[in-house]
Write an enzyme that holds these catalytic residues in place. Structure first.
Site, PDB file in Angstrom:
ATOM      1  N   ARG A 137       0.869  -1.121  -0.081  1.00 33.13           N
ATOM      2  CA  ARG A 137       0.050   0.087   0.027  1.00 33.13           C
ATOM      3  C   ARG A 137       0.939   1.281  -0.146  1.00 33.13           C
ATOM      4  O   ARG A 137       1.916   1.216   0.932  1.00 33.13           O
ATOM      5  CB  ARG A 137      -0.847   0.118   1.215  1.00 33.13           C
ATOM      6  N   GLU A 139      -4.114   7.394  -5.555  1.00 33.84           N
ATOM      7  CA  GLU A 139      -4.174   6.656  -6.842  1.00 33.84           C
ATOM      8  C   GLU A 139      -5.367   6.744  -7.488  1.00 33.84           C
ATOM      9  O   GLU A 139      -6.635   6.885  -6.522  1.00 33.84           O
ATOM     10  CB  GLU A 139      -4.003   5.034  -6.399  1.00 33.84           C
ATOM     11  N   HIS A 141      -0.949   0.160 -10.117  1.00 37.77           N
ATOM     12  CA  HIS A 141      -1.360  -0.610  -9.089  1.00 37.77           C
ATOM     13  C   HIS A 141      -2.097  -2.141  -9.861  1.00 37.77           C
ATOM     14  O   HIS A 141      -3.012  -2.419  -9.942  1.00 37.77           O
ATOM     15  CB  HIS A 141      -2.569  -0.118  -8.504  1.00 37.77           C
TER      16      HIS A 141
HETATM   17  C1  8YV Z   1      -6.416  -4.961  -6.128  1.00 37.61           C
HETATM   18  C2  8YV Z   1      -5.128  -5.227  -4.118  1.00 37.61           C
HETATM   19  O1  8YV Z   1      -5.891  -4.017  -6.977  1.00 37.61           O
HETATM   20  O2  8YV Z   1      -5.923  -7.137  -3.158  1.00 37.61           O
HETATM   21  C3  8YV Z   1      -5.435  -6.032  -2.939  1.00 37.61           C
HETATM   22  O3  8YV Z   1      -5.457  -5.641  -1.666  1.00 37.61           O
HETATM   23  O4  8YV Z   1      -4.479  -4.168  -3.885  1.00 37.61           O
HETATM   24  C4  8YV Z   1      -5.319  -5.602  -5.348  1.00 37.61           C
HETATM   25  O5  8YV Z   1      -5.133  -6.902  -5.609  1.00 37.61           O
HETATM   26  C5  8YV Z   1      -7.419  -4.170  -5.895  1.00 37.61           C
HETATM   27  O6  8YV Z   1      -8.167  -4.393  -4.526  1.00 37.61           O
HETATM   28  C6  8YV Z   1      -8.686  -4.128  -6.920  1.00 37.61           C
HETATM   29  O7  8YV Z   1      -9.478  -5.340  -6.722  1.00 37.61           O
END
Ligand code: 8YV
Length: 324
Positions: free
Chosen positions: A237, A266, A285
Site C-alpha cells: 500500500r 491513486e 497498481h
Molecule cells: C487489487 C489489491 O488491485 O488485493 C488487494 O489488496 O490491492 C489488489 O489486488 C484491488 O483491490 C482491486 O480489486
C-alpha cells in the site's frame, strides 16, 4: 425472498449469474459518495455488499442498517473500519490466497525492471537511440546474488522469497512481527530488526498492509539508513512509504531507484514528481491484475459472500470472532 445485495464492481457473466441465483442484486458503478446518496433506498435494505475500493466506515454502516456481510475483491481491507464492522456485527470477507503468486511475480518484475532499467532502456531503443554498441549509460546493476530484504513476511513475502532464493540465488533478510519458520527453513531467510534490514538490503521489498502502525513506516530517517545502491520496491500500500521523503531520496541519490506499484494517491496524479524521475518504475497498481487472478479473486469474493450470508463461512474471514 432472496437477500438484497449491492454489487459495486462488475463481474464476469458466469459469476454475476451465480450471484443472481442467490441474491437480489443491484449493481452500482462504485461505492462513491454520489452513488451512496443515489442508492440510499437500496442500501437501506442491503444485507450484503461486494466490490472493491470505496470507504466502509461507521457513517456508511449507518446508511446500511440491515448489512450482515461485506465481501471485498482484494486481500487488503484498509478501506474498511473493522472496529465499526465488529460493533455492528458485520462479517468482512476478503481474498487472501488467490493473488499471492501473481503479486509476487509483479514484485520480481519491479526488482528486475528497476535494477536493469528495463523500461527506460526499452524506451530509448524505441526512440531510435540504439545506434552503436551500448556504453555505461545503458547499464544497470545486478540482481542475482544480491541481498533481498522483505518487510512483512506474509503469503506474498514468502512467495517473493521463493522466487529470489531459487531463481536468483539471493540471500533473504526479513523483518516481520514474528519469525516465519517456513521462510527460514525453505529459503534460508534471516530474521533481523528494521534497522538492519534497511542497512543491509540491496532491494528493500515492502509487502505490508496499511494500518496505523505501518503508515509512513518508511520515511526520511529510514531511507537515510539504506545503501546508496539500494532499490526500494513497494507493492503493498502506497502510504506505508512517505512519498515526499522517497522523492527526495531518489533525487539526491540517497537510494539508487524505486519500483512502485502503489502510491499515496491513486491513480497517481500526472503532475507527480515521481513520473519525472528516470530512476523510478511506476506501475498502475497491477500487482494482481492478470486475467486469471482477477477472475479468481472475483470468484472467491462471490463464494465468500454466499458463505457469509448462508452461515457457512470456513475461510477468508477477517473477523471470524463474529461467527461464534
Ligand atoms: C487489487 C489489491 O488491485 O488485493 C488487494 O489488496 O490491492 C489488489 O489486488 C484491488 O483491490 C482491486 O480489486
Amino acid at each position: 425472498m432472496k437477500p438484497s445485495v449491492v454489487l459495486y464492481k462488475s463481474l464476469p457473466d458466469d459469476l454475476r449469474q451465480r450471484l443472481d441465483q442467490h441474491f437480489s442484486v443491484t449493481e452500482i458503478s462504485g461505492l462513491t459518495p454520489e452513488n451512496i446518496a443515489k442508492y440510499a433506498d437500496v442500501l437501506q435494505s442491503a444485507e450484503g455488499i461486494l466490490g472493491s475500493g470505496g470507504k466502509v466506515d461507521g457513517e456508511f454502516l449507518a446508511k446500511a442498517p440491515k448489512l450482515r456481510a461485506a465481501s471485498t475483491v482484494s486481500v487488503g481491507y484498509d478501506n474498511f473500519d473493522v472496529d465499526a464492522l465488529n460493533q455492528r456485527g458485520v462479517v468482512l470477507m476478503h481474498t487472501p490466497t488467490v493473488l499471492t503468486e501473481t503479486v509476487a511475480d509483479t514484485m520480481m518484475a519491479l526488482v528486475l525492471a528497476s535494477a536493469r532499467r528495463v523500461v527506460d532502456v526499452a524506451e530509448r531503443v524505441k526512440a531510435g537511440e540504439w545506434q552503436s554498441s551500448v556504453g555505461p549509460d545503458w547499464f544497470g546493476i545486478d540482481v542475482h546474488h544480491k541481498k533481498l530484504g522483505i518487510l512483512g513476511m506474509g503469503r506474498i513475502g514468502l512467495a517473493l522469497a521463493q522466487r529470489a532464493h531459487f531463481g536468483f540465488s539471493m540471500p533473504i533478510l526479513y523483518n516481520a512481527r514474528k519469525h516465519h519458520e517456513e521462510a527460514e527453513q525453505r529459503f534460508d531467510a534471516q530474521y533481523c530488526d528494521l534497522d538492519t534490514l534497511l542497512k543491509e538490503s540491496d532491494f528493500l521489498c515492502i509487502s505490508l498492509p496499511l494500518t496505523e502502525q505501518t503508515h509512513h513506516l518508511i520515511g526520511r530517517e529510514q531511507l537515510a539508513k539504506m545503501k546508496p545502491s539500494a532499490i526500494l520496491i513497494n507493492a503493498g500500500r502506497g502510504p506505508v512509504v512517505d512519498e515526499q521523503a522517497l522523492i527526495a531520496a531518489l533525487k539526491d541519490g540517497t537510494i539508487y531507484a524505486a519500483g512502485l506499484d502503489v502510491f499515496e494517491q491513486e491513480p497517481l496524479p500526472a503532475s507527480s514528481p515521481l513520473l519525472k524521475l528516470p530512476n523510478v518504475v511506476a506501475l498502475p497498481h497491477i500487482g494482481s491484475a492478470t486475467h486469471e487472478t482477477r477472475y479468481g479473486m472475483a470468484k472467491d469474493a462471490v463464494d465468500n459472500l454466499i458463505a457469509a450470508l448462508t452461515g457457512k463461512v470456513e475461510k477468508n474471514c477477517v473477523n471470524p470472532q463474529l461467527l461464534k
